[in-house]
Design a protein around this motif. Structure first.
Motif, short mmCIF file in Angstrom:
data_model
loop_
_atom_site.label_atom_id
_atom_site.label_comp_id
_atom_site.label_asym_id
_atom_site.label_seq_id
_atom_site.Cartn_x
_atom_site.Cartn_y
_atom_site.Cartn_z
N VAL A 1 -8.58 -31.85 4.54
CA VAL A 1 -7.80 -31.11 5.06
C VAL A 1 -8.35 -29.65 4.99
O VAL A 1 -8.08 -28.84 5.79
N ASN A 2 -9.06 -29.45 3.94
CA ASN A 2 -9.62 -28.07 3.70
C ASN A 2 -10.79 -27.80 4.93
O ASN A 2 -11.11 -26.90 4.87
N PHE B 1 -5.40 -23.31 2.87
CA PHE B 1 -4.01 -23.35 1.90
C PHE B 1 -4.63 -22.65 0.69
O PHE B 1 -5.73 -22.20 0.54
N SER C 1 -9.94 -23.80 -0.74
CA SER C 1 -9.72 -23.19 0.52
C SER C 1 -9.75 -21.98 0.52
O SER C 1 -10.68 -20.99 0.35
N GLY D 1 -2.05 -23.74 8.56
CA GLY D 1 -2.11 -22.93 7.28
C GLY D 1 -2.44 -21.55 7.81
O GLY D 1 -2.06 -21.07 9.16
N GLU E 1 -1.62 -27.47 -1.05
CA GLU E 1 -2.35 -28.30 0.02
C GLU E 1 -1.28 -29.68 0.23
O GLU E 1 -1.20 -30.28 1.22
N ARG E 2 -0.76 -30.05 -0.86
CA ARG E 2 0.15 -31.26 -0.84
C ARG E 2 1.55 -30.95 -0.11
O ARG E 2 2.23 -32.09 0.29
N LEU F 1 1.27 -29.18 2.70
CA LEU F 1 1.20 -28.71 4.45
C LEU F 1 1.16 -30.18 5.10
O LEU F 1 0.88 -31.30 4.64
#
Length: 525
Positions: free
Chosen positions: A195-196, A201, A206, A229, A262-263, A265
């Motif tokens: 995801v990064n 985030f 990140s 984000g 992150e969790r 998003l």
């Protein structure tokens, strides 16, 4: 020595710029061939991406999909069937245009404060919903006066800029028609461990809790940047706890921002911002604003775009309303009735109308015998239709059950083949056999895509099964199980039982749970 340091500094800055922005310019750092570029004051540009719906080009074509989260998202993101329309037709398909990047400070100032400087490509933030509307209004006026022909057209009518609706945002954030249903149903259309690479985030992997320039990371499948984000994005929708009904509150914001974990998003992320808030410094009321909130724009168009539009809409409405079976376009999943139930309702209504007609005719004494005969035939026809529909429903449900079981077995076999190919690839790389490794890597990638498409098809079958009554589906699974038992095909029975369990999960949560399904299928090796 000083000159060398200056030279190295220039080289570093240029190399950083090229790595961050590719071959594009400051307004479109990562250009794509089908970008739509609109001019702005100060020689800037606003870049948009086409978001196709995949519905065809009929006037009432709608993209139906499920908005909302998964089982952990709670009532604020309750899974709801919604429908989305387009604004323009291209390649015989409806689409709308969405901003490729978040609106930047430079773009905002070019319209609102001509001649002022802005800090790079940072998204504009700390503005109110009313500031955004003022910016949009002034930019639209500038476009109509200076660059009208750069706007897309819907027949005779030029498009215009506005904030997106929350449904437009979520459809685009999920990847739209560019992804299959397995990817669309996930929390976001990215690999869970990467995801990064796509979104900013909070955290040391990140943003470090800081606002970032737009377009630095990778785009989503629609080539849209920073969809979840960096800054939360305001929409033109009023907040309601249910997506399409209930009390209307403030405006909706979508996506996370650079302070979101992150969790958390996810594409379904939504929240309410009140239109006004107190300013504790001046002790006055002002429009709500947040340093973590910005905006992204869309290009839309009027509906009545020509003189004959009303006639065309009226004519196509007749077909559309019949095809839609009078169902509500947007509805929570718990109000979704199976197609067979809707058919029963319509047949029941027809029987009631026939009974009423017979009752009224019985009051008269001069009704010809042939009329009574025709009414009797009509009554028998309705009964036969109902029986035929029921048999057709049972046959169709059995066919879908059979397909779900076979697809499950295929996915299991593909995963077994994938594991073998991955082991071979690892060995080939360790032994330096590059040509063999290249060939195996292609096979691995093809298999991964095949499995993803298979899971998507598996979920699509479960969506079709929702058109049937629960008892009809249960009978279809039981009949299939009995047929396999007669053939002593115990392996196929195991797949049928697993498919039935997966269908029940899907019926409860209305999302494709690809990771769990694959884990369950692996256990059947």
């Amino acid at each position: 020595m000083k000159k060398l340091l200056i030279l190295f500094s220039i080289i570093f800055i240029l190399s950083y710029g090229l790595s961050a922005y590719g071959a594009g310019d400051s307004c479109n750092p990562k250009p794509d061939p089908d970008d739509l570029l609109l001019p702005m004051p100060g020689n800037l540009k606003m870049v948009f991406r086409p978001v196709f719906l995949g519905t065809g080009d009929k006037l009432f074509a709608l993209k139906e999909f499920r908005a909302g989260g998964d089982k952990s998202s709670g009532f604020k993101e309750f899974i709801t069937d919604v429908a989305l329309g387009g604004a323009f037709v291209k390649n015989r398909d409806w689409l709308y245009y969405m901003g490729k990047y978040e609106v930047t400070q430079a773009q905002y100032n070019a319209v609102m404060n001509p001649g002022t400087q802005a800090d790079g490509r940072y998204p504009v933030n700390d503005i109110s919903w009313f500031d955004a509307q003022d910016f949009i209004h002034k930019y639209n006026l500038w476009l109509y006066e200076n660059a009208k022909d750069s706007l897309p057209k819907n027949e005779e009518s030029y498009g215009f800029i506005r904030l997106p609706t929350e449904i437009e945002c979520e459809f685009a954030a999920r990847g739209g028609a560019a992804v299959n249903s397995e990817i669309f149903d996930k929390r976001h259309p990215y690999p869970p461990d990467a995801v990064n690479k796509y979104e900013w985030f909070v955290g040391h992997t990140s943003s470090y809790g800081k606002l970032k320039e737009t377009g630095l990371l990778e785009p989503n499948p629609l080539k849209l940047y920073d969809m979840l984000g960096n800054v939360s994005e305001m929409t033109g929708s009023f907040y309601r706890v249910e997506y399409y009904q209930g009390r209307m509150g403030g405006f909706v914001f979508k996506g996370g921002n650079y302070t979101t974990a992150e969790r958390q998003l996810r594409s379904s992320m939504r929240g309410e911002i009140p239109f006004y808030q107190p300013d504790y410094k001046t002790k006055k009321i002002r429009g709500s604003r947040q340093k973590t909130m910005g905006m992204r724009l869309v290009i839309s168009s009027p509906i009545y775009v020509s003189r004959n539009t009303s006639d065309r809409l009226r004519e196509e409405w007749k077909h559309y309303i019949n095809e839609s079976r009078n169902k509500p376009v947007a509805k929570p999943e718990y109000t979704t009735l199976p197609l067979s139930d809707w058919t029963d309702i319509q047949i029941s209504d027809a029987f009631e109308s026939l009974e009423y007609l017979v009752k009224e005719l019985n009051k008269k004494s001069d009704i010809p015998e042939n009329i009574w005969k025709q009414l009797g035939i009509l009554n028998a026809s309705f009964t036969n239709i109902s029986s035929t529909i029921r048999k057709s429903e049972n046959d169709s449900a059995y066919a879908w059950v059979s397909m779900s079981t076979n697809i499950a077995r295929f996915i299991r076999d593909w995963m077994s083949d994938l594991s073998a190919k991955e082991r071979g690839l690892k060995v080939a790389r360790e032994k330096g056999r590059s040509s063999i490794a290249d060939n195996l890597e292609k096979q691995v990638n093809d298999l991964r895509q095949t499995i993803s498409d298979g899971i998507s098809r598996y979920g699509d079958i479960f969506q079709q099964l929702q058109n049937f009554r629960k008892e009809t589906i249960d009978k279809a699974f039981e009949k299939y199980r009995q047929d396999m038992d007669r053939k002593s095909n115990t392996e196929q029975i195991r797949f049928a039982d697993l498919a039935k369990g997966h269908y029940r999960e899907y019926l409860q949560f209305r999302r494709i749970n690809s990771e769990k399904w694959k884990q369950d299928l692996e256990k059947l090796r």
